[in-house]
Design an enzyme around this catalytic site. Structure first.
Site, PDB file in Angstrom:
ATOM      1  N   PHE A 145       0.850  -1.201   0.000  1.00  0.00           N
ATOM      2  CA  PHE A 145       0.000   0.000   0.000  1.00  0.00           C
ATOM      3  C   PHE A 145       0.881   1.245   0.000  1.00  0.00           C
ATOM      4  O   PHE A 145       0.616   2.214   0.711  1.00  0.00           O
ATOM      5  CB  PHE A 145      -0.923   0.002   1.225  1.00  0.00           C
ATOM      6  CG  PHE A 145      -1.871  -1.173   1.277  1.00  0.00           C
ATOM      7  CD1 PHE A 145      -3.038  -1.169   0.523  1.00  0.00           C
ATOM      8  CD2 PHE A 145      -1.586  -2.281   2.059  1.00  0.00           C
ATOM      9  CE1 PHE A 145      -3.908  -2.250   0.555  1.00  0.00           C
ATOM     10  CE2 PHE A 145      -2.456  -3.370   2.099  1.00  0.00           C
ATOM     11  CZ  PHE A 145      -3.620  -3.356   1.340  1.00  0.00           C
ATOM     12  N   LEU A 146       1.962   1.195  -0.770  1.00  0.00           N
ATOM     13  CA  LEU A 146       2.937   2.294  -0.735  1.00  0.00           C
ATOM     14  C   LEU A 146       2.549   3.402  -1.696  1.00  0.00           C
ATOM     15  O   LEU A 146       2.076   3.136  -2.791  1.00  0.00           O
ATOM     16  CB  LEU A 146       4.316   1.763  -1.130  1.00  0.00           C
ATOM     17  CG  LEU A 146       4.803   0.522  -0.389  1.00  0.00           C
ATOM     18  CD1 LEU A 146       6.119   0.033  -0.982  1.00  0.00           C
ATOM     19  CD2 LEU A 146       4.952   0.822   1.094  1.00  0.00           C
ATOM     20  N   GLU A 148       3.990   6.540  -3.963  1.00  0.00           N
ATOM     21  CA  GLU A 148       5.245   7.058  -4.493  1.00  0.00           C
ATOM     22  C   GLU A 148       5.552   8.397  -3.817  1.00  0.00           C
ATOM     23  O   GLU A 148       4.656   9.202  -3.586  1.00  0.00           O
ATOM     24  CB  GLU A 148       5.146   7.251  -6.002  1.00  0.00           C
ATOM     25  CG  GLU A 148       5.127   5.928  -6.709  1.00  0.00           C
ATOM     26  CD  GLU A 148       5.258   6.062  -8.213  1.00  0.00           C
ATOM     27  OE1 GLU A 148       5.910   7.000  -8.690  1.00  0.00           O
ATOM     28  OE2 GLU A 148       4.694   5.197  -8.900  1.00  0.00           O
ATOM     29  N   LEU A 245      -9.630  14.079  -1.041  1.00  0.00           N
ATOM     30  CA  LEU A 245     -10.740  14.949  -1.444  1.00  0.00           C
ATOM     31  C   LEU A 245     -10.202  16.221  -2.102  1.00  0.00           C
ATOM     32  O   LEU A 245     -10.825  17.272  -2.038  1.00  0.00           O
ATOM     33  CB  LEU A 245     -11.610  15.316  -0.231  1.00  0.00           C
ATOM     34  CG  LEU A 245     -12.506  14.199   0.327  1.00  0.00           C
ATOM     35  CD1 LEU A 245     -13.306  14.689   1.514  1.00  0.00           C
ATOM     36  CD2 LEU A 245     -13.451  13.655  -0.753  1.00  0.00           C
ATOM     37  N   ALA A 247      -9.703  18.180  -5.286  1.00  0.00           N
ATOM     38  CA  ALA A 247     -10.136  18.206  -6.686  1.00  0.00           C
ATOM     39  C   ALA A 247      -8.965  18.630  -7.566  1.00  0.00           C
ATOM     40  O   ALA A 247      -8.047  19.314  -7.118  1.00  0.00           O
ATOM     41  CB  ALA A 247     -11.291  19.189  -6.840  1.00  0.00           C
ATOM     42  N   CYS A 255      -0.730   2.916 -10.317  1.00  0.00           N
ATOM     43  CA  CYS A 255      -1.641   2.039  -9.566  1.00  0.00           C
ATOM     44  C   CYS A 255      -3.115   2.302  -9.803  1.00  0.00           C
ATOM     45  O   CYS A 255      -3.854   1.402 -10.214  1.00  0.00           O
ATOM     46  CB  CYS A 255      -1.346   2.153  -8.077  1.00  0.00           C
ATOM     47  SG  CYS A 255       0.184   1.362  -7.631  1.00  0.00           S
ATOM     48  N   LYS A 258      -4.639   1.489 -13.292  1.00  0.00           N
ATOM     49  CA  LYS A 258      -4.484   0.056 -13.553  1.00  0.00           C
ATOM     50  C   LYS A 258      -5.385  -0.779 -12.636  1.00  0.00           C
ATOM     51  O   LYS A 258      -6.081  -1.693 -13.100  1.00  0.00           O
ATOM     52  CB  LYS A 258      -3.005  -0.289 -13.316  1.00  0.00           C
ATOM     53  CG  LYS A 258      -2.669  -1.748 -13.195  1.00  0.00           C
ATOM     54  CD  LYS A 258      -1.172  -1.914 -13.122  1.00  0.00           C
ATOM     55  CE  LYS A 258      -0.631  -1.798 -11.715  1.00  0.00           C
ATOM     56  NZ  LYS A 258      -0.455  -3.010 -10.972  1.00  0.00           N
TER      57      LYS A 258
HETATM   58  C1  UDX Z   1      -1.515   4.795  -4.782  1.00  0.00           C
HETATM   59  C2  UDX Z   1      -2.096   4.360  -3.405  1.00  0.00           C
HETATM   60  O1  UDX Z   1      -2.259   5.518  -2.569  1.00  0.00           O
HETATM   61  C3  UDX Z   1      -1.214   3.322  -2.756  1.00  0.00           C
HETATM   62  O2  UDX Z   1      -1.812   2.876  -1.552  1.00  0.00           O
HETATM   63  C4  UDX Z   1      -1.078   2.154  -3.721  1.00  0.00           C
HETATM   64  O3  UDX Z   1      -0.333   1.119  -3.187  1.00  0.00           O
HETATM   65  C5  UDX Z   1      -0.493   2.631  -5.031  1.00  0.00           C
HETATM   66  O4  UDX Z   1      -1.339   3.641  -5.575  1.00  0.00           O
HETATM   67  P1  UDX Z   1       0.391   6.401  -5.683  1.00  0.00           P
HETATM   68  O5  UDX Z   1       0.056   5.882  -7.050  1.00  0.00           O
HETATM   69  O6  UDX Z   1       1.817   6.530  -5.323  1.00  0.00           O
HETATM   70  O7  UDX Z   1      -0.280   5.460  -4.564  1.00  0.00           O
HETATM   71  O8  UDX Z   1      -0.280   7.840  -5.586  1.00  0.00           O
HETATM   72  P2  UDX Z   1      -1.245   8.653  -4.616  1.00  0.00           P
HETATM   73  O9  UDX Z   1      -0.465   9.577  -3.764  1.00  0.00           O
HETATM   74  O10 UDX Z   1      -2.207   7.776  -3.944  1.00  0.00           O
HETATM   75  O11 UDX Z   1      -1.996   9.560  -5.712  1.00  0.00           O
HETATM   76  C6  UDX Z   1      -2.579   8.963  -6.868  1.00  0.00           C
HETATM   77  C7  UDX Z   1      -3.130  10.002  -7.812  1.00  0.00           C
HETATM   78  O12 UDX Z   1      -4.288  10.604  -7.273  1.00  0.00           O
HETATM   79  C8  UDX Z   1      -2.192  11.173  -8.147  1.00  0.00           C
HETATM   80  O13 UDX Z   1      -2.270  11.447  -9.525  1.00  0.00           O
HETATM   81  C9  UDX Z   1      -2.737  12.321  -7.324  1.00  0.00           C
HETATM   82  O14 UDX Z   1      -2.449  13.578  -7.904  1.00  0.00           O
HETATM   83  C10 UDX Z   1      -4.223  12.017  -7.355  1.00  0.00           C
HETATM   84  N1  UDX Z   1      -4.967  12.573  -6.215  1.00  0.00           N
HETATM   85  C11 UDX Z   1      -4.716  12.115  -4.944  1.00  0.00           C
HETATM   86  C12 UDX Z   1      -5.963  13.530  -6.425  1.00  0.00           C
HETATM   87  O15 UDX Z   1      -6.198  13.944  -7.576  1.00  0.00           O
HETATM   88  N2  UDX Z   1      -6.655  13.989  -5.347  1.00  0.00           N
HETATM   89  C13 UDX Z   1      -6.448  13.561  -4.094  1.00  0.00           C
HETATM   90  O16 UDX Z   1      -7.143  14.028  -3.182  1.00  0.00           O
HETATM   91  C14 UDX Z   1      -5.430  12.590  -3.876  1.00  0.00           C
END
Ligand code: UDX
Length: 444
Positions: A145-146, A148, A245, A247, A255, A258
């Site tokens: 659940f990492l 990046e 939350l 926007a 992740c 996919k």
């Molecule tokens: C995610 C999950 O959080 C992690 O638990 C899983 O194992 C892998 O996928 P990650 O892909 O590193 O991690 O990115 P994350 O920080 O979760 O953000 C994902 C995407 O959502 C980004 O493009 C981010 O900009 C977007 N995002 C995130 C939003 O648009 N709004 C938010 O409120 C949060």
């Protein structure tokens, strides 16, 4: 931890490398293998092939406990727990491509004295299929659940650790639990199929939260509400919570896109139409394109206009451009006849390959020089610190579309900009649009 057998890690991509380095940091011997000889060579020289905060220090500090190899045999012979971290990219159909996982399984003995621990994200049912083909192979699902950019910290301070095993692999599940227990997160012991589903369901839910707030943002624009206020008010309800939350121009990365499509496909393959996820995906695709309308509102036709994209990676603190919103945005802008420039503090190299025809600048200032509009795509902290006052004079037209609601609208307007966010009250842009130096007046 001398005397114990080392922990094996198979596949040293981003997940595998963080996993190997963090196990070593916890005091374990680790033997990690990858089929990419160049990668293994540089890792043995303690050079990390990825940009991830803290990873270089961990490799350096734990060098004596970390061995990298191209030989599966080394891992099989010495390790008892083999953490599978190979990638499972989406195929054209949206299903997860399990060929790399299958290649790993084919090299493991059915009656080996080790367990295969699946960290790669795989559809629910994969464990059962592997055990059908190799009934003697002990199999545990232990999804990662990492995030990046904070992966090392996430690994060392988990909210929870999910360990799914059937009765014959309980010994391996017990050993994994003992390894993770010192980290302090809640340990969830369950069966293999449920563990696989927890991972997909968690990511699909987070993606749903993002698409939900993005749709709320779009409605906010129509009714004159401010989505940041709405999200604040919603998030204080403990049942909802404040995170995910924000926007913006949609989610990206390796992740969410996919896993959401893998879960939708998984449901579809078993005859169930997952309507909600279909909408989540569609909303995300449309959200990436909404910036175009905002630019056209101020600039009219985009033909011949120069648009600067600030931030190209899918989120800050990474050079990862997989499924980044910048890719769709740049292509759409080019399709509209605009000249597109881009700048990212670290993703310059991958961007060169992935963004053909986009002029890559060495700094935000260079990207904005003479531009008709700036679009903030990724919320790198350096963009908040730019000297926007002086940038106003360098740009041909003072328009900023903030795709992450990251900049301070008041500061930008005080500096003479027209400012457009996502889901912010119309007042912001209307006020600016009626200013004497409007886009139309000064646009080329
Ligand atoms: C995610 C999950 O959080 C992690 O638990 C899983 O194992 C892998 O996928 P990650 O892909 O590193 O991690 O990115 P994350 O920080 O979760 O953000 C994902 C995407 O959502 C980004 O493009 C981010 O900009 C977007 N995002 C995130 C939003 O648009 N709004 C938010 O409120 C949060």
């Amino acid at each position: 931890m001398s005397g114990e057998r080392p922990i094996g890690v198979i596949g040293v991509g981003w997940v595998g490398l963080v996993t190997a380095a963090c196990f070593a940091e916890m005091g374990h011997e680790v033997i990690a293998m990858d089929i990419d000889a160049d990668k293994v060579r540089s890792l043995n020289q303690r050079e990390a092939p990825i940009h991830e905060p803290g990873i270089d220090e961990l490799l350096e500090r734990n060098a004596a406990r970390l061995t990298f190899t191209t030989e599966m045999e080394h891992v099989r012979e010495s390790a008892r727990l083999l953490f599978c971290c190979v990638d499972t990219p989406p195929t054209y159909s949206g299903d997860a491509d399990l060929s790399r996982v299958q290649a790993v399984v084919s090299q493991l003995a059915d009656d080996g004295d080790y367990a295969l621990v699946m960290k790669s994200t795989v559809p629910s049912g994969t464990g059962r299929a592997i055990r059908r083909d190799a009934p003697g192979l002990a199999y545990v699902s232990c999804p990662e659940f990492l995030k990046e950019g904070t992966a090392v910290d996430d690994f060392l301070h988990p909210d929870r650790v999910v360990i799914g095993a059937d009765a014959d692999a309980e010994w391996a599940a017990d050993e994994i639990e003992a390894i993770y227990r010192p980290l302090g997160g809640e340990i969830v012991r369950t069966d293999v199929a449920s563990a696989e589903m927890i991972k997909l369901a968690a990511n699909a839910f987070l993606a749903t939260k993002i698409s939900f707030i993005n749709e709320i943002a779009n409605v906010c624009e129509e009714v004159g509400a401010d989505v940041t206020e709405v999200a604040r008010g919603m998030g204080l309800d403990k049942r909802i919570g404040p995170s995910f939350l924000r926007a913006g121009v949609g989610y990206g990365g390796s992740c969410f896109p996919k896993d959401v499509s893998a879960l939708k496909q998984l449901a579809g393959n078993s005859g169930y139409h997952f309507q909600l996820l279909t909408a989540v995906i569609e909303v995300n695709e449309l959200q990436k394109r909404r910036v175009i309308g905002k630019l056209q509102k101020h600039l009219g036709s985009l033909v011949g206009k120069t648009i600067a994209l600030l931030g190209l990676a899918f989120k800050p603190d990474t050079d990862d451009m997989r499924e980044a919103s910048s890719l769709v945005l740049a292509a759409r802008l080019q399709g509209e006849g605009a000249e597109v420039r881009g700048y990212d503090p670290v993703a310059g190299d991958p961007a060169r390959e992935l963004l053909p025809g986009v002029g890559l600048a060495g700094s935000a200032e260079e990207a904005l020089d003479g531009a008709d509009a700036a679009v903030l795509v990724t919320e790198w902290s350096e963009f908040a610190e730019l000297d926007w006052k002086s940038l106003r004079d360098r740009m041909a037209n003072p328009l900023v579309v903030d795709g992450r609601n990251f900049l301070d609208p008041r500061r930008l307007r005080d500096a003479g900009f027209q400012y457009e966010g996502i889901g912010l009250a119309n007042g912001d842009s209307d006020e600016a649009a009626s200013a004497p130096e409007s886009a139309q007046a000064s646009s080329r």
